[in-house]
Motif scaffolding. Structure first.
Motif, short mmCIF file in Angstrom:
data_model
loop_
_atom_site.label_atom_id
_atom_site.label_comp_id
_atom_site.label_asym_id
_atom_site.label_seq_id
_atom_site.Cartn_x
_atom_site.Cartn_y
_atom_site.Cartn_z
N ILE A 140 38.92 25.36 56.53
CA ILE A 140 38.46 26.75 56.62
C ILE A 140 39.57 27.72 56.25
CG2 ILE A 140 37.67 28.53 58.24
CD1 ILE A 140 36.18 26.33 59.75
N LEU A 141 40.80 27.44 56.69
CA LEU A 141 41.93 28.30 56.35
C LEU A 141 42.20 28.30 54.85
CD1 LEU A 141 44.44 27.47 59.24
CD2 LEU A 141 43.22 29.61 58.89
N VAL A 142 42.09 27.13 54.23
CA VAL A 142 42.30 27.05 52.79
C VAL A 142 41.23 27.84 52.05
CG1 VAL A 142 42.27 25.47 50.81
CG2 VAL A 142 43.53 24.85 52.86
N ILE A 143 39.97 27.71 52.49
CA ILE A 143 38.87 28.44 51.85
C ILE A 143 39.07 29.95 51.98
CG2 ILE A 143 36.40 28.93 51.96
CD1 ILE A 143 35.97 26.01 52.77
N LEU A 144 39.44 30.40 53.20
CA LEU A 144 39.68 31.83 53.41
C LEU A 144 40.82 32.34 52.56
CD1 LEU A 144 39.25 32.12 57.29
CD2 LEU A 144 37.69 32.93 55.53
N THR A 145 41.89 31.54 52.45
CA THR A 145 43.02 31.92 51.60
C THR A 145 42.59 32.04 50.15
OG1 THR A 145 44.54 30.79 53.12
CG2 THR A 145 45.37 31.32 50.91
N GLY A 146 41.75 31.10 49.72
CA GLY A 146 41.25 31.14 48.35
C GLY A 146 40.40 32.37 48.09
N ILE A 147 39.56 32.76 49.07
CA ILE A 147 38.72 33.94 48.92
C ILE A 147 39.57 35.21 48.81
CG2 ILE A 147 37.03 35.41 50.10
CD1 ILE A 147 35.81 32.87 51.28
N VAL A 148 40.59 35.30 49.69
CA VAL A 148 41.48 36.46 49.64
C VAL A 148 42.20 36.53 48.30
CG1 VAL A 148 43.55 37.52 50.64
CG2 VAL A 148 41.80 36.56 52.14
N GLY A 149 42.69 35.38 47.83
CA GLY A 149 43.37 35.35 46.54
C GLY A 149 42.45 35.74 45.40
N TYR A 150 41.21 35.30 45.46
CA TYR A 150 40.23 35.63 44.41
C TYR A 150 39.97 37.14 44.39
CZ TYR A 150 35.73 35.97 42.02
OH TYR A 150 34.71 36.32 41.16
N VAL A 151 39.80 37.74 45.58
CA VAL A 151 39.56 39.18 45.66
C VAL A 151 40.73 39.96 45.08
CG1 VAL A 151 39.26 41.13 47.24
CG2 VAL A 151 37.99 39.01 47.63
N VAL A 152 41.96 39.53 45.41
CA VAL A 152 43.15 40.21 44.89
C VAL A 152 43.21 40.13 43.37
CG1 VAL A 152 45.68 40.16 44.82
CG2 VAL A 152 44.49 39.89 47.01
N ILE A 153 42.91 38.95 42.83
CA ILE A 153 42.94 38.77 41.37
C ILE A 153 41.87 39.63 40.71
CG2 ILE A 153 42.53 37.10 39.52
CD1 ILE A 153 43.80 34.99 41.34
N ARG A 154 40.69 39.68 41.31
CA ARG A 154 39.61 40.48 40.73
C ARG A 154 39.95 41.96 40.76
NH1 ARG A 154 35.89 38.77 37.49
NH2 ARG A 154 34.41 40.29 38.31
N VAL A 155 40.58 42.41 41.85
CA VAL A 155 40.97 43.82 41.96
C VAL A 155 41.98 44.16 40.87
CG1 VAL A 155 42.21 45.49 43.38
CG2 VAL A 155 40.45 44.06 44.41
N GLU A 156 42.96 43.28 40.70
CA GLU A 156 43.99 43.55 39.69
C GLU A 156 43.43 43.47 38.27
OE1 GLU A 156 47.06 40.75 40.47
OE2 GLU A 156 47.99 41.97 42.03
N GLY A 157 42.54 42.49 38.03
CA GLY A 157 42.02 42.27 36.68
C GLY A 157 40.89 43.20 36.30
N THR A 158 39.83 43.19 37.09
CA THR A 158 38.64 43.96 36.77
C THR A 158 38.87 45.46 36.90
OG1 THR A 158 37.27 42.14 37.58
CG2 THR A 158 36.19 44.27 37.26
N LEU A 159 39.47 45.88 38.01
CA LEU A 159 39.70 47.30 38.24
C LEU A 159 40.99 47.80 37.64
CD1 LEU A 159 38.58 47.55 41.99
CD2 LEU A 159 37.21 47.94 39.94
N ASN A 160 41.79 46.88 37.12
CA ASN A 160 43.09 47.24 36.57
C ASN A 160 43.91 48.03 37.59
OD1 ASN A 160 45.08 47.28 34.60
ND2 ASN A 160 44.36 49.21 33.70
N TYR A 161 43.88 47.52 38.83
CA TYR A 161 44.53 48.21 39.94
C TYR A 161 45.98 47.75 40.06
CZ TYR A 161 45.17 50.25 44.59
OH TYR A 161 45.61 50.99 45.65
N GLU A 162 46.88 48.70 40.25
CA GLU A 162 48.30 48.40 40.42
C GLU A 162 48.67 48.54 41.89
OE1 GLU A 162 52.71 50.02 39.04
OE2 GLU A 162 50.88 50.90 38.19
N TRP A 163 49.01 47.40 42.51
CA TRP A 163 49.38 47.41 43.92
C TRP A 163 50.74 48.07 44.11
CZ3 TRP A 163 45.89 45.73 47.51
CH2 TRP A 163 44.83 44.95 47.05
N ARG A 164 50.83 48.95 45.11
CA ARG A 164 52.09 49.66 45.39
C ARG A 164 52.39 49.61 46.89
NH1 ARG A 164 51.14 55.43 42.96
NH2 ARG A 164 49.04 55.01 43.75
#
Length: 290
Positions: free
Chosen positions: A15-39
Motif C-alpha cells: 500500500i505504501l509503494v502504491i501511494l508513493t507511486g500515485i504521489v509521484g505520478y501526480v507530481v510528474i503530471r503537474v510538472e508536465g501537463t501544466l508546465n508548473y515550476e515548483w518553488r
C-alpha cells in the motif's frame, strides 16, 4: 528501528509503494501537463522571515494564519461548549416550550449548509453586535495604546479584533448545535436508576442534574466532544468567506500574490493535519489515562 516499522506486513508495504507511486505520478503530471515550476524554496519565507532592518524574526502570512486559527478555535470551542451544554440540558427539560425551542435551533443548524449559516449569523448577529458595542473604535484605540502587545498576544492584531469576534461568534453558534446533541445524548445515557436514587434521597431536579446526571454524562461525552473540537478546527476555514484572516484566508492571499498554488495549499494542508492529528493523539492518550 521503530516498533511500528517492525509491525508492517507485506500488504502494508504494498500500500505504501502504491501511494508513493500515485504521489509521484501526480507530481510528474503537474510538472508536465501544466508546465508548473515548483518553488518550494520560497515557502519558508512565508512562514517565518528575518527582517534585516530590525534584526529579528517575525511570523509571516502562513504562520500568522495558523496562530489566528488556533485562537479562533480555542475561543469558539469554549463558547460552543458553554452554549451547547445549555442547549443539551434544554433538550431534556421537562418544560415543553424549552424543549421545542432548543430542538428547533439544533435541527435548523444541523440541516442547513454551513456556508448559509455562516452568512446568516454574520450579517444578522455578529455584525450587529459589533456595531452596537462599537468594537471598531475600541479596538483601534487599543492598537494605539502602550498595552497593545499584551492584547495582541491573546487576540492578534487589534485593528482586526472585530473580525476575530465575528469569526468566533459565528463558529461558536454553529458548532454549539452539534455540541448540544452530544450533551443531550450523554444526559440520556445516564441510567434511570441513578436518577431514581437521587430523587429517593430528596434531591431536587437541579440538584439531580448538578450532582448526579451531569458528572456522569460529561465523562461519557469526552471522546465525541474531543472529535467535535477537531472538526471545529477544520471548520475555521469556512469563516474565511467572511474575511476572517485565519489560515485559509492567508493562503488565498499568498496564492494570489505569488502564484505558489500547489506549494501554498500543500503547506496549509500540512499545518491542518499536524494540528488536528496532534490533538487527536493527545485526546486518545488522555482517554486512556486513569
Amino acid at each position: 528501528m521503530p516498533s511500528f516499522i517492525t509491525k508492517l506486513r507485506w500488504l502494508d508495504w504494498l500500500i505504501l509503494v502504491i501511494l508513493t507511486g500515485i504521489v509521484g505520478y501526480v507530481v510528474i503530471r503537474v510538472e508536465g501537463t501544466l508546465n508548473y515550476e515548483w518553488r518550494w524554496e520560497l515557502i519558508p519565507d512565508y512562514i517565518l522571515r528575518y527582517r534585516e532592518d530590525r534584526g529579528e524574526w517575525f511570523a509571516n502570512l502562513l504562520l500568522q494564519g495558523l496562530f489566528a486559527t488556533i485562537r479562533i478555535s480555542i475561543y469558539a470551542g469554549i463558547l460552543a461548549l458553554i452554549f451547547g451544554t445549555v442547549l443539551g440540558i434544554a433538550r431534556v427539560s421537562e418544560n415543553l416550550t424549552i424543549r421545542l425551542l432548543a430542538r428547533t435551533y439544533l435541527e435548523l443548524l444541523r440541516n442547513i449548509p454551513p456556508v448559509v449559516i455562516i452568512f446568516i449569523f454574520f450579517f444578522f448577529l455578529s455584525q450587529q453586535l459589533i456595531d452596537a458595542l462599537n468594537l471598531n473604535s475600541w479596538s483601534r484605540s487599543i492598537a494605539r495604546s502602550d498595552s497593545a502587545p499584551v492584547w495582541e498576544f491573546f487576540f492578534g492584531e487589534m485593528r482586526r479584533f472585530p473580525s476575530l469576534v465575528s469569526g468566533v461568534l459565528v463558529l461558536a453558534m454553529f458548532e454549539a448545535a452539534f455540541v448540544g446533541e452530544i450533551v443531550r445524548a450523554g444526559i440520556q445515557s445516564v441510567p434511570k436508576g441513578q436518577r431514581e436514587a437521587a430523587r429517593a434521597i430528596g434531591m431536587s431536579r437541579y440538584q439531580e442534574m448538578r450532582f448526579i446526571v451531569m458528572p456522569i454524562a460529561l465523562r461519557k461525552v469526552v471522546p465525541p466532544m474531543a472529535n467535535q473540537f477537531i472538526s471545529l478546527i477544520k471548520d475555521t476555514s469556512i469563516i474565511s468567506l467572511i474575511s476572517v484572516q485565519e489560515l485559509t484566508y492567508k493562503t488565498v492571499e499568498l496564492v494570489a500574490s505569488t502564484r505558489l498554488i500547489f506549494e501554498a495549499w500543500i503547506t496549509t494542508a500540512g499545518f491542518y493535519f499536524v494540528l488536528c492529528f496532534g490533538l487527536s493523539m493527545l485526546f486518545r492518550r488522555l482517554e486512556k489515562s486513569p
